[in-house]
Design an enzyme around this catalytic site. Structure first.
Site, short mmCIF file in Angstrom:
data_model
loop_
_atom_site.label_atom_id
_atom_site.label_comp_id
_atom_site.label_asym_id
_atom_site.label_seq_id
_atom_site.Cartn_x
_atom_site.Cartn_y
_atom_site.Cartn_z
N ASP A 150 0.83 -1.24 -0.08
CA ASP A 150 -0.06 -0.02 -0.01
C ASP A 150 0.70 1.36 0.08
OD1 ASP A 150 -2.18 -1.54 0.17
OD2 ASP A 150 -1.86 -1.88 2.29
N HIS A 178 -5.51 -3.66 5.41
CA HIS A 178 -5.08 -3.96 4.01
C HIS A 178 -6.28 -4.63 3.43
CE1 HIS A 178 -2.90 -5.04 0.63
NE2 HIS A 178 -3.18 -6.31 0.73
N1 LIG Z 1 -0.19 -8.37 1.89
C1 LIG Z 1 -0.54 -8.11 0.64
O1 LIG Z 1 -0.13 -6.79 0.58
C2 LIG Z 1 -0.52 -8.92 -0.45
C3 LIG Z 1 -0.37 -8.83 -1.68
C4 LIG Z 1 -0.58 -9.55 -2.57
C5 LIG Z 1 -1.05 -10.90 -2.50
N2 LIG Z 1 -1.38 -11.20 -0.90
C6 LIG Z 1 -1.68 -12.54 -0.76
O2 LIG Z 1 -0.71 -13.32 -0.69
C7 LIG Z 1 -1.16 -14.91 -0.86
C8 LIG Z 1 -0.48 -15.67 -1.92
O3 LIG Z 1 -0.38 -15.11 -3.20
P1 LIG Z 1 0.13 -15.62 -4.42
O4 LIG Z 1 -0.37 -14.96 -5.76
O5 LIG Z 1 1.50 -15.95 -4.22
O6 LIG Z 1 -0.78 -17.10 -4.35
P2 LIG Z 1 -0.14 -18.42 -5.09
O7 LIG Z 1 -1.26 -19.26 -5.28
O8 LIG Z 1 0.50 -18.16 -6.44
O9 LIG Z 1 0.80 -19.07 -4.32
C9 LIG Z 1 0.50 -19.64 -2.84
C10 LIG Z 1 1.39 -20.77 -2.68
O10 LIG Z 1 1.11 -21.08 -1.19
C11 LIG Z 1 1.09 -22.54 -1.22
N3 LIG Z 1 0.64 -23.02 -0.17
C12 LIG Z 1 -0.57 -23.29 0.06
N4 LIG Z 1 -0.91 -24.14 1.24
C13 LIG Z 1 0.19 -23.96 2.04
C14 LIG Z 1 0.73 -24.37 3.20
N5 LIG Z 1 0.00 -25.02 4.19
N6 LIG Z 1 1.93 -24.28 3.46
C15 LIG Z 1 2.93 -23.79 2.66
N7 LIG Z 1 2.40 -23.21 1.44
C16 LIG Z 1 1.26 -23.34 1.00
C17 LIG Z 1 0.75 -22.99 -2.51
O11 LIG Z 1 1.22 -24.25 -2.98
C18 LIG Z 1 1.37 -21.95 -3.49
O12 LIG Z 1 2.65 -22.22 -3.83
C19 LIG Z 1 -2.50 -14.63 -1.09
O13 LIG Z 1 -3.17 -14.93 0.19
C20 LIG Z 1 -2.62 -13.29 -1.54
O14 LIG Z 1 -3.95 -12.91 -1.38
C21 LIG Z 1 -1.19 -10.57 -0.10
O1 LIG Z 2 -5.63 -7.45 -3.94
C1 LIG Z 2 -5.11 -8.53 -3.56
O2 LIG Z 2 -6.04 -9.57 -3.30
C2 LIG Z 2 -3.95 -8.84 -3.29
C3 LIG Z 2 -3.11 -7.83 -2.56
O3 LIG Z 2 -3.76 -7.77 -1.26
C4 LIG Z 2 -3.10 -6.50 -3.25
O4 LIG Z 2 -3.17 -5.43 -2.45
O5 LIG Z 2 -2.41 -6.39 -4.39
#
Ligand SMILES: NC(=O)c1ccc[n+]([C@@H]2O[C@H](COP(=O)([O-])OP(=O)(O)OC[C@H]3O[C@@H](n4cnc5c(N)ncnc54)[C@H](O)[C@@H]3O)[C@@H](O)[C@H]2O)c1
Ligand SMILES: O=C(O)C[C@H](O)C(=O)O
Length: 329
Positions: A150, A178
């Protein structure tokens, strides 16, 4: 410094692991995921950087081996959004994933810095705290919800107004939580000061609050922000590690359990939210001081905060409840 990425094979996990592998502050890097860690680890292991890399799957005590000796654990494990979903729609699956991983942290590396990326952050951080409390291992100064994306978005999007060549030179606090309206960018406190024309402020604020949706829509079913998140997650992890190694003056917004951080008690009281993101000063042992910017903000931003509180309180309660009364299987 041993760093662990849990969820290392995913869209965020892979580029984040790449950045940590190349980071000179990291001596050991352990990758953990339920799939594909052997391949990701083999690939990254050819990079000629300091960090020794190991990869683990759940079999053969993989989580225990990954976490043992960890100084910092970064968690991007869990499913991402598709168009039409809110972050809260991820709760059902991601709550259990985060709970399981934090149980592992409580058992194998309770003193590590814990950085939670998995959504919905407004609920997964309270889940992590409750799991650690139950295990008698909660150190509120070391549990961080990563809201850096953010901040990165606010810095980037304001550039169209400032014209500043290097967007990272404008420091903009982003507070609250967030997701959507719980994200409150404070352009009135930008350093150096920025004059936002009145007719542009709504659109700019909205773009920061809903920047995640912009990416989800553009990816059209293939997930949410991964590369910008890996950058943001790395930026925050690097700051935590630099502070742990003794660098002073590092301040970054992050979502934490306010009553457990010096200066945070007053923020929890004022906002009515036990978990809140504010600029936090980092030190050797984690959060040293939570800064309260609220008294200095504009009337416009005060209104944004009112909208933030309601949504955020519900998200926090949902996380706390999940651990107190686990859903029946
Ligand atoms: N905080 C933020 O600003 C922010 C920003 C973007 C995404 N996110 C979040 O981050 C998360 C991941 O996003 P992504 O695009 O990498 O998803 P993705 O599906 O590409 O990757 C997630 C990974 O987690 C793994 N996984 C699932 N269960 C697991 C477990 N028990 N132990 C270990 N690994 C496990 C999966 O196998 C996969 O490789 C999502 O929840 C997304 O919403 C947060
Ligand atoms: O938007 C989402 O679901 C992923 C992440 O929290 C973001 O802000 O990009």
């Amino acid at each position: 410094m041993k760093a662990v990425v849990a969820g290392a094979s995913g869209g965020i996990g892979q580029p984040l692991s790449l950045l940590l592998k190349a980071c000179p502050l990291v001596d050991k890097l352990a990758l953990y995921d339920v799939v594909n860690t052997p391949g990701v680890t083999a690939d990254l292991s050819h990079i000629s950087s300091i960090a020794q890399i190991e990869g683990y799957l759940p079999a053969d005590d993989g989580l225990k081996k990954a976490l043992t000796g960890a100084d910092i654990v970064v968690i991007p494990a869990g499913i991402p959004r598709k168009p039409g979903m809110t972050r809260d729609d991820l709760f059902k699956i991601n709550a259990g994933i985060v709970k399981g991983l934090i149980e592992g942290v409580a058992e194998h590396c309770p003193d590590a810095f814990i950085l939670v990326i998995s959504n919905p952050v407004n609920s997964t951080v309270p889940i992590a705290a409750e799991v650690l409390k139950k295990a008698g291992k909660f150190n509120p100064k070391k549990l961080f919800g990563v809201t850096t994306l953010d901040v990165v978005r606010a810095e980037t999007f304001v550039q169209s107004i400032t014209g500043e060549k290097d967007p990272a030179k404008t420091v903009i606090p982003v507070i609250g939580g967030h997701s959507g309206e719980t994200i409150v960018p404070l352009f009135s406190l930008a350093k150096p000061a920025v004059k936002i024309p009145e007719d542009k402020l709504d659109a700019l604020t909205n773009r920061v609050q809903f920047g995640g949706d912009e990416v989800v829509k553009a990816k059209d079913g293939a997930g949410s922000a991964t590369l910008s998140m890996a950058y943001a997650g790395y930026r925050f992890a690097e700051k935590v590690m630099k502070a742990a190694k003794g660098e002073s003056g590092i301040i970054e917004p992050t979502f934490m359990y306010m009553p457990g951080v010096p200066g945070g008690e007053e923020i929890a009281k004022e906002t009515g939210c036990e978990y809140f993101s504010v600029p936090v000063e980092l030190g050797k042992d984690g959060a040293q001081k939570a800064h309260n910017p609220i008294k200095d903000i504009s009337e416009y931003e005060k209104k944004l905060l009112q909208a933030c509180y309601d949504g955020l309180k519900g998200n926090i309660t949902k996380g706390v409840e999940f651990v107190a009364n686990p859903p029946q299987k």
